[in-house]
Write a protein that holds these residues in place. Structure first.
Motif, PDB file in Angstrom:
ATOM      1  N   ILE A 184       0.887  -1.177  -0.171  1.00 49.51           N
ATOM      2  CA  ILE A 184      -0.045  -0.045  -0.121  1.00 49.51           C
ATOM      3  C   ILE A 184       1.035   1.482  -0.008  1.00 49.51           C
ATOM      4  O   ILE A 184       0.398   2.095  -0.635  1.00 49.51           O
ATOM      5  CB  ILE A 184      -0.983   0.010   1.227  1.00 49.51           C
ATOM      6  CG1 ILE A 184      -2.008  -1.068   1.022  1.00 49.51           C
ATOM      7  CG2 ILE A 184      -1.612   1.210   1.351  1.00 49.51           C
ATOM      8  CD1 ILE A 184      -2.876  -1.371   2.125  1.00 49.51           C
ATOM      9  N   ILE A 227       2.556   1.387  -3.314  1.00 50.90           N
ATOM     10  CA  ILE A 227       1.524   2.052  -4.449  1.00 50.90           C
ATOM     11  C   ILE A 227       1.205   3.618  -4.319  1.00 50.90           C
ATOM     12  O   ILE A 227       1.241   4.386  -5.262  1.00 50.90           O
ATOM     13  CB  ILE A 227       0.463   1.404  -4.440  1.00 50.90           C
ATOM     14  CG1 ILE A 227       0.611  -0.145  -5.013  1.00 50.90           C
ATOM     15  CG2 ILE A 227      -0.982   2.107  -5.134  1.00 50.90           C
ATOM     16  CD1 ILE A 227      -0.654  -1.073  -4.536  1.00 50.90           C
ATOM     17  N   GLY A 228       1.246   4.000  -2.973  1.00 43.24           N
ATOM     18  CA  GLY A 228       0.858   5.363  -2.517  1.00 43.24           C
ATOM     19  C   GLY A 228       1.994   6.225  -2.943  1.00 43.24           C
ATOM     20  O   GLY A 228       1.956   7.375  -3.628  1.00 43.24           O
ATOM     21  N   ALA A 247       2.246   6.343  -6.907  1.00 43.03           N
ATOM     22  CA  ALA A 247       1.103   7.112  -7.543  1.00 43.03           C
ATOM     23  C   ALA A 247       1.220   8.841  -7.082  1.00 43.03           C
ATOM     24  O   ALA A 247       0.904   9.733  -7.974  1.00 43.03           O
ATOM     25  CB  ALA A 247      -0.464   6.821  -6.739  1.00 43.03           C
ATOM     26  N   THR A 248       2.016   9.055  -6.123  1.00 38.34           N
ATOM     27  CA  THR A 248       2.512  10.540  -5.875  1.00 38.34           C
ATOM     28  C   THR A 248       3.192  11.230  -6.574  1.00 38.34           C
ATOM     29  O   THR A 248       3.049  11.911  -7.071  1.00 38.34           O
ATOM     30  CB  THR A 248       2.996  10.457  -4.324  1.00 38.34           C
ATOM     31  OG1 THR A 248       1.845  10.101  -3.299  1.00 38.34           O
ATOM     32  CG2 THR A 248       3.173  11.956  -3.514  1.00 38.34           C
ATOM     33  N   TYR A 252       1.478  11.237 -10.088  1.00 40.56           N
ATOM     34  CA  TYR A 252       0.460  12.576  -9.834  1.00 40.56           C
ATOM     35  C   TYR A 252       1.432  14.035 -10.014  1.00 40.56           C
ATOM     36  O   TYR A 252       0.953  15.011 -10.722  1.00 40.56           O
ATOM     37  CB  TYR A 252      -0.265  12.693  -8.566  1.00 40.56           C
ATOM     38  CG  TYR A 252      -0.882  13.876  -8.196  1.00 40.56           C
ATOM     39  CD1 TYR A 252      -2.275  14.116  -8.714  1.00 40.56           C
ATOM     40  CD2 TYR A 252      -0.520  14.930  -7.408  1.00 40.56           C
ATOM     41  CE1 TYR A 252      -2.982  14.970  -8.662  1.00 40.56           C
ATOM     42  CE2 TYR A 252      -1.378  16.067  -7.254  1.00 40.56           C
ATOM     43  CZ  TYR A 252      -2.548  16.183  -7.863  1.00 40.56           C
ATOM     44  OH  TYR A 252      -3.443  17.264  -7.456  1.00 40.56           O
ATOM     45  N   ILE A 273      -5.138   8.999 -11.946  1.00 45.12           N
ATOM     46  CA  ILE A 273      -4.326   8.331 -11.091  1.00 45.12           C
ATOM     47  C   ILE A 273      -4.651   8.046  -9.424  1.00 45.12           C
ATOM     48  O   ILE A 273      -4.625   7.140  -8.724  1.00 45.12           O
ATOM     49  CB  ILE A 273      -2.759   8.909 -11.403  1.00 45.12           C
ATOM     50  CG1 ILE A 273      -2.287   8.574 -12.537  1.00 45.12           C
ATOM     51  CG2 ILE A 273      -1.873   8.250 -10.102  1.00 45.12           C
ATOM     52  CD1 ILE A 273      -0.966   9.133 -12.952  1.00 45.12           C
ATOM     53  N   VAL A 274      -5.100   9.231  -8.983  1.00 43.62           N
ATOM     54  CA  VAL A 274      -5.677   9.432  -7.737  1.00 43.62           C
ATOM     55  C   VAL A 274      -6.813   8.540  -7.457  1.00 43.62           C
ATOM     56  O   VAL A 274      -6.855   7.696  -6.508  1.00 43.62           O
ATOM     57  CB  VAL A 274      -5.952  10.814  -7.229  1.00 43.62           C
ATOM     58  CG1 VAL A 274      -6.737  10.756  -5.870  1.00 43.62           C
ATOM     59  CG2 VAL A 274      -4.682  11.655  -7.295  1.00 43.62           C
ATOM     60  N   THR A 330      -5.776   4.806  -7.938  1.00 44.00           N
ATOM     61  CA  THR A 330      -4.763   4.463  -6.653  1.00 44.00           C
ATOM     62  C   THR A 330      -5.763   4.174  -5.367  1.00 44.00           C
ATOM     63  O   THR A 330      -5.674   3.076  -4.573  1.00 44.00           O
ATOM     64  CB  THR A 330      -3.825   5.435  -6.228  1.00 44.00           C
ATOM     65  OG1 THR A 330      -2.964   5.670  -7.460  1.00 44.00           O
ATOM     66  CG2 THR A 330      -2.886   5.085  -5.205  1.00 44.00           C
ATOM     67  N   SER A 331      -6.780   4.772  -5.129  1.00 40.79           N
ATOM     68  CA  SER A 331      -7.614   4.778  -3.971  1.00 40.79           C
ATOM     69  C   SER A 331      -8.389   3.555  -4.307  1.00 40.79           C
ATOM     70  O   SER A 331      -8.699   2.632  -3.190  1.00 40.79           O
ATOM     71  CB  SER A 331      -8.539   5.905  -4.094  1.00 40.79           C
ATOM     72  OG  SER A 331      -8.148   7.198  -3.878  1.00 40.79           O
ATOM     73  N   LEU A 354      -7.545   0.750  -5.857  1.00 40.39           N
ATOM     74  CA  LEU A 354      -6.556  -0.218  -5.536  1.00 40.39           C
ATOM     75  C   LEU A 354      -6.318  -0.530  -4.206  1.00 40.39           C
ATOM     76  O   LEU A 354      -6.024  -1.835  -3.822  1.00 40.39           O
ATOM     77  CB  LEU A 354      -5.340   0.099  -6.538  1.00 40.39           C
ATOM     78  CG  LEU A 354      -4.035  -1.073  -6.535  1.00 40.39           C
ATOM     79  CD1 LEU A 354      -4.772  -2.473  -7.100  1.00 40.39           C
ATOM     80  CD2 LEU A 354      -3.140  -0.643  -7.301  1.00 40.39           C
ATOM     81  N   ILE A 355      -5.800   0.693  -3.432  1.00 42.24           N
ATOM     82  CA  ILE A 355      -5.577   0.316  -1.961  1.00 42.24           C
ATOM     83  C   ILE A 355      -7.002  -0.142  -1.385  1.00 42.24           C
ATOM     84  O   ILE A 355      -6.869  -1.030  -0.482  1.00 42.24           O
ATOM     85  CB  ILE A 355      -5.329   1.579  -1.433  1.00 42.24           C
ATOM     86  CG1 ILE A 355      -3.654   2.132  -1.965  1.00 42.24           C
ATOM     87  CG2 ILE A 355      -5.280   1.570   0.230  1.00 42.24           C
ATOM     88  CD1 ILE A 355      -3.516   3.505  -1.670  1.00 42.24           C
TER      89      ILE A 355
END
Length: 137
Positions: free
Chosen positions: A6, A9-10, A13-14, A17, A31-32, A35-36, A38-39
């Protein structure tokens, strides 16, 4: 370990972004969003374990299954509302996010009414039936 996945991935993604927000804001929002989701999918496995544990504890404590299920629904609504609100805020729609939060609170209140009623009934059963039971009256 799921938390490492997690966090990675964060972080990825950051970085994506930050790279895309000036070039293509719509892609950076997706992407946000992805990602949300997926988490959330990764976390759902853990949520299932927690739900089973709470149901088991409710059975051992002889708590009515209705109340345990209602509490789990309330927790679910709170998490889903927060996720939806945060994604909407990330898209720059704070007013829509506040409406999502309001809707979540209303649904939680609706689900809580039977529990509140049961608590009030228990309290009323402890109060004496006649009005003047206090000493000196």
């Amino acid at each position: 370990m799921d938390i490492v996945q997690i966090v990675l991935i964060g972080i990825v993604a950051t970085l994506l972004y930050i790279l895309l927000k000036d070039i293509s804001p719509s892609y950076s929002f997706f992407i946000v969003l992805i990602t949300s989701i997926l988490i959330l999918v990764i976390v759902i496995k853990q949520i299932g374990i927690i739900i089973q544990l709470l149901k088991s504890l409710g059975d051992k404590a002889s708590v009515n299954a209705f109340y345990v299920e209602t509490i789990l629904k309330i927790i679910g609504i709170a998490y889903i509302t927060e996720l939806g609100s945060n994604v909407t805020k990330d898209a720059g729609l704070a007013s829509v996010a506040s409406k999502i939060e309001l809707a979540g609170k209303i649904f939680i209140l609706l689900l809580a009414i039977p529990i509140i009623s049961a608590v009030v009934e228990v309290i009323l059963n402890f109060i004496p039936a006649s009005g003047n039971q206090f000493p000196g009256q």
